[in-house]
Design a protein around this motif. Structure first.
Motif, PDB file in Angstrom:
ATOM      1  N   ASP A   7       7.920  -3.707  -3.709  1.00  0.00           N
ATOM      2  CA  ASP A   7       8.814  -4.784  -3.779  1.00  0.00           C
ATOM      3  C   ASP A   7       9.528  -4.470  -2.175  1.00  0.00           C
ATOM      4  OD1 ASP A   7       9.861  -6.392  -5.976  1.00  0.00           O
ATOM      5  OD2 ASP A   7      10.267  -4.006  -6.862  1.00  0.00           O
ATOM      6  N   LEU A   8       9.489  -3.531  -1.652  1.00  0.00           N
ATOM      7  CA  LEU A   8       9.772  -3.385  -0.052  1.00  0.00           C
ATOM      8  C   LEU A   8       9.565  -4.392   0.209  1.00  0.00           C
ATOM      9  CD1 LEU A   8      12.050  -1.708   1.507  1.00  0.00           C
ATOM     10  CD2 LEU A   8      10.429  -0.296   1.625  1.00  0.00           C
ATOM     11  N   ILE A   9       8.482  -4.031   0.886  1.00  0.00           N
ATOM     12  CA  ILE A   9       7.159  -5.017   1.324  1.00  0.00           C
ATOM     13  C   ILE A   9       8.308  -6.610   1.425  1.00  0.00           C
ATOM     14  CG2 ILE A   9       5.260  -6.370   2.280  1.00  0.00           C
ATOM     15  CD1 ILE A   9       4.262  -3.332   1.647  1.00  0.00           C
ATOM     16  N   ASN A  10       7.978  -6.639  -0.112  1.00  0.00           N
ATOM     17  CA  ASN A  10       8.242  -8.104  -0.870  1.00  0.00           C
ATOM     18  C   ASN A  10       9.351  -8.262  -0.026  1.00  0.00           C
ATOM     19  OD1 ASN A  10       6.192  -8.096  -2.182  1.00  0.00           O
ATOM     20  ND2 ASN A  10       7.001  -7.719  -4.261  1.00  0.00           N
ATOM     21  N   VAL A  11      10.690  -7.926  -0.404  1.00  0.00           N
ATOM     22  CA  VAL A  11      11.946  -8.262   0.343  1.00  0.00           C
ATOM     23  C   VAL A  11      11.873  -9.019   1.842  1.00  0.00           C
ATOM     24  CG1 VAL A  11      14.557  -7.149   0.647  1.00  0.00           C
ATOM     25  CG2 VAL A  11      13.582  -6.310  -1.386  1.00  0.00           C
ATOM     26  N   VAL A  12      11.527  -7.531   2.989  1.00  0.00           N
ATOM     27  CA  VAL A  12      11.190  -7.947   3.746  1.00  0.00           C
ATOM     28  C   VAL A  12      10.323  -9.697   4.662  1.00  0.00           C
ATOM     29  CG1 VAL A  12      10.202  -7.806   6.505  1.00  0.00           C
ATOM     30  CG2 VAL A  12      10.559  -5.759   4.920  1.00  0.00           C
ATOM     31  N   ASN A  13       9.323  -9.435   3.532  1.00  0.00           N
ATOM     32  CA  ASN A  13       8.497 -10.661   3.542  1.00  0.00           C
ATOM     33  C   ASN A  13       9.202 -12.048   3.370  1.00  0.00           C
ATOM     34  OD1 ASN A  13       6.235 -12.149   4.208  1.00  0.00           O
ATOM     35  ND2 ASN A  13       6.134 -12.874   1.699  1.00  0.00           N
ATOM     36  N   TYR A  14      10.051 -11.697   2.340  1.00  0.00           N
ATOM     37  CA  TYR A  14      10.997 -12.894   1.654  1.00  0.00           C
ATOM     38  C   TYR A  14      12.465 -13.121   2.755  1.00  0.00           C
ATOM     39  CZ  TYR A  14      14.836 -15.635  -1.101  1.00  0.00           C
ATOM     40  OH  TYR A  14      15.333 -16.263  -1.405  1.00  0.00           O
ATOM     41  N   LEU A  15      12.823 -12.396   3.183  1.00  0.00           N
ATOM     42  CA  LEU A  15      14.366 -12.145   4.157  1.00  0.00           C
ATOM     43  C   LEU A  15      13.491 -12.998   5.595  1.00  0.00           C
ATOM     44  CD1 LEU A  15      16.423  -9.625   2.994  1.00  0.00           C
ATOM     45  CD2 LEU A  15      16.461 -11.380   2.696  1.00  0.00           C
ATOM     46  N   ALA A  16      11.871 -11.954   5.965  1.00  0.00           N
ATOM     47  CA  ALA A  16      11.583 -12.729   6.814  1.00  0.00           C
ATOM     48  C   ALA A  16      11.508 -14.292   6.911  1.00  0.00           C
ATOM     49  CB  ALA A  16      10.786 -11.746   7.527  1.00  0.00           C
ATOM     50  N   VAL A  17      10.532 -14.541   6.012  1.00  0.00           N
ATOM     51  CA  VAL A  17      10.438 -15.641   6.241  1.00  0.00           C
ATOM     52  C   VAL A  17      11.138 -16.914   5.898  1.00  0.00           C
ATOM     53  CG1 VAL A  17       8.782 -17.481   4.531  1.00  0.00           C
ATOM     54  CG2 VAL A  17       8.358 -15.279   5.681  1.00  0.00           C
ATOM     55  N   HIS A  18      11.733 -16.358   4.913  1.00  0.00           N
ATOM     56  CA  HIS A  18      13.155 -17.858   4.273  1.00  0.00           C
ATOM     57  C   HIS A  18      14.433 -17.711   5.070  1.00  0.00           C
ATOM     58  CE1 HIS A  18      10.015 -19.272   1.115  1.00  0.00           C
ATOM     59  NE2 HIS A  18       9.982 -17.628   0.806  1.00  0.00           N
ATOM     60  N   ARG A  19      14.286 -16.545   5.178  1.00  0.00           N
ATOM     61  CA  ARG A  19      16.046 -16.153   5.920  1.00  0.00           C
ATOM     62  C   ARG A  19      15.992 -16.702   7.690  1.00  0.00           C
ATOM     63  NH1 ARG A  19      17.240 -18.162   1.648  1.00  0.00           N
ATOM     64  NH2 ARG A  19      18.195 -17.142   0.215  1.00  0.00           N
ATOM     65  N   GLN A  20      15.505 -15.755   8.199  1.00  0.00           N
ATOM     66  CA  GLN A  20      14.933 -16.374   9.656  1.00  0.00           C
ATOM     67  C   GLN A  20      14.427 -16.569   9.919  1.00  0.00           C
ATOM     68  OE1 GLN A  20      17.469 -14.751  10.482  1.00  0.00           O
ATOM     69  NE2 GLN A  20      18.321 -14.089   8.763  1.00  0.00           N
ATOM     70  N   GLY A  21      13.115 -17.148   9.138  1.00  0.00           N
ATOM     71  CA  GLY A  21      12.683 -17.848  10.422  1.00  0.00           C
ATOM     72  C   GLY A  21      11.271 -17.388  10.731  1.00  0.00           C
ATOM     73  N   LEU A  22      10.917 -16.050  10.397  1.00  0.00           N
ATOM     74  CA  LEU A  22       9.840 -15.683  11.384  1.00  0.00           C
ATOM     75  C   LEU A  22       8.727 -15.461  10.781  1.00  0.00           C
ATOM     76  CD1 LEU A  22      11.950 -12.297  11.914  1.00  0.00           C
ATOM     77  CD2 LEU A  22      10.962 -13.074  13.969  1.00  0.00           C
ATOM     78  N   ARG A  23       7.867 -15.211  11.607  1.00  0.00           N
ATOM     79  CA  ARG A  23       6.278 -15.465  10.697  1.00  0.00           C
ATOM     80  C   ARG A  23       5.678 -13.976  10.346  1.00  0.00           C
ATOM     81  NH1 ARG A  23       0.593 -17.319  11.626  1.00  0.00           N
ATOM     82  NH2 ARG A  23      -0.074 -15.617  13.357  1.00  0.00           N
ATOM     83  N   VAL A  24       5.602 -13.507   8.856  1.00  0.00           N
ATOM     84  CA  VAL A  24       5.348 -12.386   8.875  1.00  0.00           C
ATOM     85  C   VAL A  24       3.421 -11.852   9.459  1.00  0.00           C
ATOM     86  CG1 VAL A  24       5.221 -10.829   6.628  1.00  0.00           C
ATOM     87  CG2 VAL A  24       7.358 -11.928   7.481  1.00  0.00           C
ATOM     88  N   ASN A  25       2.902 -10.986   9.486  1.00  0.00           N
ATOM     89  CA  ASN A  25       1.811 -10.542   9.897  1.00  0.00           C
ATOM     90  C   ASN A  25       1.759  -9.728   9.195  1.00  0.00           C
ATOM     91  OD1 ASN A  25       0.565 -11.780  11.207  1.00  0.00           O
ATOM     92  ND2 ASN A  25       0.886 -11.440  13.065  1.00  0.00           N
ATOM     93  N   VAL A  26       0.263  -9.066   8.382  1.00  0.00           N
ATOM     94  CA  VAL A  26      -0.282  -7.553   8.017  1.00  0.00           C
ATOM     95  C   VAL A  26      -0.955  -7.183   9.339  1.00  0.00           C
ATOM     96  CG1 VAL A  26       1.072  -7.640   6.193  1.00  0.00           C
ATOM     97  CG2 VAL A  26      -1.285  -8.405   6.401  1.00  0.00           C
ATOM     98  N   GLU A  27      -2.175  -6.286   9.107  1.00  0.00           N
ATOM     99  CA  GLU A  27      -3.056  -6.324   9.782  1.00  0.00           C
ATOM    100  C   GLU A  27      -4.490  -7.064   9.449  1.00  0.00           C
ATOM    101  OE1 GLU A  27      -4.015  -3.183  12.807  1.00  0.00           O
ATOM    102  OE2 GLU A  27      -2.293  -4.862  12.717  1.00  0.00           O
ATOM    103  N   LYS A  28      -5.584  -7.802   9.992  1.00  0.00           N
ATOM    104  CA  LYS A  28      -5.481  -7.842   9.963  1.00  0.00           C
ATOM    105  C   LYS A  28      -7.436  -7.326  10.671  1.00  0.00           C
ATOM    106  CE  LYS A  28      -4.714 -12.753   9.012  1.00  0.00           C
ATOM    107  NZ  LYS A  28      -3.637 -12.830   9.885  1.00  0.00           N
ATOM    108  N   LEU A  29      -9.104  -7.544  10.043  1.00  0.00           N
ATOM    109  CA  LEU A  29      -9.613  -7.075  10.994  1.00  0.00           C
ATOM    110  C   LEU A  29     -10.607  -8.493  11.820  1.00  0.00           C
ATOM    111  CD1 LEU A  29     -12.422  -5.045   9.041  1.00  0.00           C
ATOM    112  CD2 LEU A  29     -10.742  -4.466  11.018  1.00  0.00           C
ATOM    113  N   TRP A  30     -10.435  -8.853  12.908  1.00  0.00           N
ATOM    114  CA  TRP A  30      -9.714 -10.036  13.749  1.00  0.00           C
ATOM    115  C   TRP A  30     -11.751 -10.166  13.660  1.00  0.00           C
ATOM    116  CZ3 TRP A  30      -6.131 -12.739  14.458  1.00  0.00           C
ATOM    117  CH2 TRP A  30      -4.992 -11.881  14.427  1.00  0.00           C
TER     118      TRP A  30
END
Lengths: 719, 454
Positions: free
Chosen positions: A311-334
């Motif tokens: 839920d903590l990640i969900n809240v951050v993700n929701y607010l960042a994407v839908h309210r502040q228009g930031l792109r959210v990233n999590v680690e990837k193996l490039w």
């Protein structure tokens, strides 16, 4: 386990009526080869299907209500934050050697807002060898004797008491800050935190206290946060270390100056506490900017693959994407993003989904191939960091005290001129404000959503119920094969003796053979036990080796290998000598050894899957094929068929790959190229594992290594 | 556990005894690191050392030791072991003296097990001789003693400062006394064991059989058949019929000892509510399952969930469960009283209200007496792996639930259920293996070919 039960029933002569479940068990055991091939394939396939099966995240706790209130952070607060950033980046503030000036500035700003301020001094703890630490409760740590005044850090802590709260709960905001060589990013993160902090002193809705921790990161971000948390959660009543630290002149200096310059009554020398922590946010701003838009990276993995509540990640993700228009990233193996085989696999899944959809329109499980590749890369990195068991940021320290925490790293788009700086301050501040407001609504600690999950993207996850299926498929053949080997080994001795034994002729020799028949596995169990004991000794050896001063990693590694071999030989000669004479009487000795080995591997993997799933999954991918295929090379050579030849090749390859250092070497080679791989690398890697209390270290030492040794001994068995 | 069996060939018995004692002493010197005494697997409300210290402290300050529902053991233990909770030696671990007492109790138990095992072996050899079946049989006494001493469960219970080594010693003392026909000793052991943990009370049945007809032997019917075949009825070779003399003797001594124990308890609790207080907070506490803190048994979870007005009903159901099994087992296994005692102890440790690993240690040790009879036991590997797996998984699940917060009570309870199932499988397989063994002996005598059942 049920199979093991039935295998002994099959051992008896056929009864007139056999229950269906027993018949099923006998069927599975007698076809264990086919069953294990099918199960292992299904396990690997299910692992690759996980990105397809991932579900969208949703906010499970109703009380959170993210984004339901409009943000209150205004330009006034942003300019406050800007002021702090300017003061901190001002070259005058860096005059002092220890960076005390900037701490004073921060403390002064906090005091001006009416917050309670205190300094927390700590000594960075040396890396210690305590591999079992993950297993015990957090303690106040060992008090070190030789503190030197030259090495200590100062955390600045500001606390806002909630107007509506009872002071029993708190939310923590952490900004790592290195006063000596701070980049602009760190100052900016302080600015964001300050603007939020200044807002929170004014709002009326606050129900939980807010703690703002400016963690002194000159000895590492994690160490500072961990030291503060240790003091907060497990106070030392002996208080041996505090006077030590205060004897240093510099620190006293700090307090005296404070006393002069600040007349505020809210400053205190003692350690300040608020209530139990509901959650914690670590905020960082990255200096370099290679992204094309404002992005925010979430780091969530704590020690031993523990994750914060989803839920903590969900809240951050929701607010960042839908309210502040930031792109959210999590680690990837490039490195996985460009792999062609993964792309083609994704295309196959996509086309399969299309076919399925044309057959029955309600089947909608396909995802586009590019999304699949990204999901797999994210999943692989999620698995990798969880398996490593090393926290990916300072948030890891909170998880040891059951506090949900994540690290947010903001990477701004453009160079940080005035306008962009204000923009990032505003958006970052509003994001933090929104998250704090959501967490503020919580009535209990986070418990609704998942703790055990893997992320495939910031908004998609695989829950424990799904990923366990892949693992269960992978290890399901183990008990079956163990049972069938056990039955085989027993029945072969039965056939040779059972016919000749007429009832009257039960003499002492025959009686002895019966006793052996039922408890014959004890010999093999003894061998397995000895090898596991050796594994425990090998895992303890680095403690002694690390005491040797001035040892390069390569030499340490060499000493370790030598001592390990020596101890194996010693143990073998001391404890295992009766084995040699027992071997002559038992023709299928290796089958029993294999059976007991497989049982022990099954127990080990099952245990590890509970402690740290990702380690168990990766370990199972390596160990299960090796255990299942192991057969004496002599038998294969004697048989001379194509099948036995293939098995021999597989055995030899697996025997090389599954050796832990070799596996690490391969992994490193695949990720960074084989050029710069070094023998000492393994030692350094292992050192980092035990320094971070990773259970992976114990797994390698006490499950994987013994299993490898046993499989090798089966391969070279003289039968 | 049973691993020890094969090692005897190469190592002498005493080497292993010394090794196990040294191992215990090494572990005693790391009490902080292991922290075993706070593990729920080791210290239950009845066996916890900290509760004993608390009770002693209360008593020293002239309060009832049972005040505050902390201590639930016997007042005699307080007087005997209580001073050890306070006495310390400078520079040594805190509870060194008490640990040493547990080590001594373990060693004494092992020696008693060994002596009883030798008794049983002699009796078994004699009965086989009279059946004209000459066999070479294993030295079961040594094996049983070593299983008891080297069992990790015993070691953990001993180092973890629980009182179960002493309770186990009382049970073993009772069986030893009955096997070697030392009636006062048997009565003493039985009374003390019952006084300390109540459940050993049902051991009175095997003890009566032991005293009445002697130690384990093949069924009496077999001897009669054998002699019918030979057509000479030699009374001297038959096992003795049930004789009431020793049993009455035993009853007398048991009565004497229990009066003695009760008087002692009464004296020590004179100011604090007397005997009634003791019965209420020891036996009452055991029978009503008041403490619902997690342990390796299954009752805590059940009674945490059950509705209050069904509680009494289920309390009766659970305890009658044990009583129900007494009679059928006693009838079926009456010719093997020691084995009957093993089965009873195993059933009790499965169904008792506050089980700990010390109870498992006891019955696993007793299992060693019957290595000859149980040579054909099925599922031995399965049981062994199960015990290893559960004893590793249970602490991990506890850690997941209590410290990490990612699991819940169900995780831990699942391991408790698996553990209970393992014990059930052990008892069922053990009993059926024993019956098969008797059947095989009968077939040998009557000359029938071995049928599928053997």
């Amino acid at each position: 386990m049920a199979e093991t039960k039935e295998k002994s029933l099959s051992d008896e002569k056929p009864k007139p009526r056999v229950r269906p479940i027993v018949r099923l068990g006998i069927f599975l055991i007698s076809h264990s080869f086919h069953v294990s091939v099918v199960c292992c394939t299904a396990g690997v396939l299910a692992l690759f299907l996980l990105p397809v099966l991932a579900k969208n995240t949703y906010i499970s706790e109703n009380a959170l209500m993210p984004g339901s209130a409009s943000p209150m952070l205004s330009n006034q607060h942003v300019s406050d934050g800007n002021r702090l950033v300017k003061d901190l980046t001002n070259p005058n503030s860096k005059s002092s050697e220890t960076g005390i000036e900037s701490h004073k500035i921060i403390a002064q700003y906090m005091l001006d807002l009416g917050a309670e301020v205190s300094f927390h001094k700590f000594h960075p703890q040396m890396n210690q060898f305590h591999p079992l630490h993950f297993f015990s409760s957090p303690d106040s740590g060992k008090i070190q004797e030789n503190y030197s005044c030259s090495s200590y850090g100062i955390n600045t802590v500001g606390i806002i008491r909630a107007p509506h709260g009872d002071g029993k709960e708190a939310i923590v905001l952490v900004t790592p800050y290195n006063a000596l060589k701070s980049g602009f990013g760190e100052a900016l993160s302080l600015g964001i935190a300050y603007s939020v902090f200044s807002l929170l002193t004014q709002v009326t809705w606050l129900a939980k206290d807010i703690i703002w921790l400016v963690a002194d990161s000159q000895y590492g971000e994690y160490a500072a946060v961990a030291a503060w948390l240790r003091e907060y959660q497990t106070p030392k009543f002996s208080s041996l270390s505090t006077p030590n630290a205060e004897m240093c002149p510099d620190v006293n200096n700090l307090f005296e100056l404070k006393g002069h310059s600040i007349s505020g009554s809210k400053f205190s020398n003692s350690f300040r506490r608020a209530g139990t922590m509901a959650s914690a946010l670590v905020l960082k701003v990255r200096d370099q900017n290679e992204q094309f838009e404002d992005t925010i990276s979430i780091y969530a993995e704590a020690s031993n693959g523990q994750m914060p509540n989803l839920d903590l990640i969900n809240v951050v993700n929701y607010l960042a994407v839908h309210r502040q228009g930031l792109r959210v990233n999590v680690e990837k193996l490039w490195s996985l993003l460009n792999s062609s085989w993964l792309k083609s696999l994704g295309e196959i899944f996509e086309s399969l989904a299309k076919v399925a959809k044309s057959l029955y329109p309600k089947w909608k499980f396909g995802i586009p191939a590019t999304e699949y590749v990204e999901g797999t890369a994210t999943l692989a990195s999620s698995l990798y960091y969880q398996a490593l068991g090393v926290p990916t940021g300072p948030h890891g320290a909170f998880r040891d005290y059951q506090v949900d925490a994540i690290t947010l790293e903001i990477s701004p788009k453009f160079s940080l001129d005035k306008v962009w700086r204000n923009d990032i301050l505003l958006r970052g501040g509003r994001l933090i404000e929104g998250v704090i407001r959501s967490v503020n609504n919580l009535l209990e600690k986070f418990h609704q959503s998942f703790f055990l999950y893997l992320l495939t993207s910031p908004s998609k996850f695989v829950s424990v119920g799904v990923y366990m299926i892949a693992f269960a498929f992978l290890i399901a053949p183990l008990p079956m094969v163990a049972a069938s080997l056990y039955v085989d080994a027993n029945s072969s001795s039965n056939c040779s003796k059972g016919d000749s034994s007429t009832p009257s002729a039960i003499t002492d020799t025959d009686e002895h053979s019966i006793a052996i028949r039922s408890w014959r596995w004890l010999n093999s169990a003894k061998l397995v036990f000895i090898v596991h004991l050796w594994g425990a000794i090998v895992s303890l050896l680095p403690y002694f080796i690390s005491q040797i001063p001035d040892c390069s990693p390569t030499t340490s590694f060499m000493i370790w290998v030598l001592l390990s071999i020596l101890s194996l030989l010693t143990l073998n000669s001391v404890l295992a000598s009766p084995l040699a004479c027992a071997k002559a009487t038992q023709e299928k000795e290796w089958a029993l050894v294999k059976s007991v080995t497989i049982s022990s591997v099954f127990i080990g993997l099952g245990l590890m899957s509970v402690i740290n799933f990702a380690t168990a999954e990766i370990g199972a991918l390596l160990m299960v094929p090796m255990c299942l295929l192991a057969q004496p090379l002599k038998l294969d050579v004697r048989a001379g068929t194509l099948r036995s030849f293939c098995r021999m090749i597989c055995n030899l390859v697996l025997g090389h790959i599954a050796f832990p250092p070799a596996a690490l070497f391969l992994l490193k080679g695949m990720l960074d190229g084989f050029g710069n791989a070094n023998v000492g690398d393994f030692w350094m890697w292992v050192e980092s594992l035990w320094a971070w209390n990773s259970a992976t270290y114990l797994f390698i030492g006490m499950v994987q290594l013994p299993c490898w040794v046993l499989c090798i001994s089966i391969l070279f068995h003289t039968c | 556990m049973e691993k020890v069996k094969k090692k005897i060939g190469s190592f002498s018995f005493w080497n292993w005894v010394t090794a196990s004692i040294i191992f215990r002493l090494i572990l005693i010197y790391f009490p902080k690191n292991l922290n075993l005494s706070s593990r729920p697997e080791v210290s239950t409300p009845l066996t916890s050392f900290r509760r004993l210290a608390e009770g002693y402290w209360l008593k020293q300050s002239f309060m009832s030791p049972y005040a505050g529902s902390m201590y639930h053991g016997s007042p005699l233990l307080l007087s005997l072991l209580g001073p050890l909770t306070i006495n310390r030696i400078e520079g040594q671990p805190n509870h060194l003296l008490y640990s040493l007492v547990s080590v001594i109790a373990d060693v004494v138990s092992a020696m008693l097990i060994r002596a009883t095992g030798q008794n049983l072996r002699l009796a078994y050899l004699r009965s086989l001789e009279s059946l004209d079946l000459v066999k070479q049989i294993e030295v079961s006494g040594d094996i049983a003693a070593l299983i008891y001493l080297c069992n990790p469960f015993t070691i953990v219970a001993c180092v973890g400062l629980s009182t179960s080594p002493i309770e186990n010693m009382a049970v073993i003392l009772c069986l030893y006394g009955a096997c070697s026909r030392l009636i006062p000793l048997a009565a003493f052991g039985w009374v003390i064991a019952t006084h300390l943990s109540l459940y050993p009370a049902i051991l009175i049945i095997p003890v009566i059989f032991l005293l009445g007809c002697g130690p384990d032997s093949p069924p009496r019917k077999l001897f009669l058949q054998r002699h019918q075949q030979k057509e000479v009825l030699n009374q001297s070779k038959l096992p003795p019929r049930f004789s009431w003399g020793p049993v009455i003797h035993f009853a007398f001594w048991a009565f004497l000892w229990s009066v003695y124990v009760l008087v002692l308890c009464g004296i020590s609790l004179k100011q604090f509510g007397g005997l009634w207080e003791m019965f209420k907070s020891t036996y009452g506490f055991i029978l009503t399952v008041e403490d619902l803190s997690p342990n390796i048994g299954v009752l805590w979870y059940f009674f945490a969930e059950v509705f209050e007005f069904f509680r009494n009903f289920f309390l009766i159901v659970f305890h009658v469960n044990i009583l129900f099994m007494i009679l059928p087992l006693a009838i079926r296994l009456r010719h093997r009283p020691c084995y009957l005692a093993f089965v009873y102890v195993a059933i009790c440790s499965m169904l008792k209200s506050y089980p700990s690993v010390g109870d498992s240690a006891l019955y696993l040790g007793l299992l060693g007496w019957f290595v000859n009879e149980l040579a054909d036991m099925q599922f031995s590997l399965f049981l062994f792996c199960g015990y290893v797996g559960v004893s590793l998984l249970s602490p991990v699940m506890h850690n997941l639930w209590i410290w990490r917060g990612t699991g819940n009570a169900n995780f831990y309870f699942a391991t408790a259920m698996v553990y209970a199932c393992l014990q059930i499988v052990l008892v069922v397989e053990g009993v059926s293996a024993m019956l098969n063994h008797d059947r095989k002996l009968r077939n040998l005598i009557t000359g029938k070919p071995q049928d599928a059942k053997s």
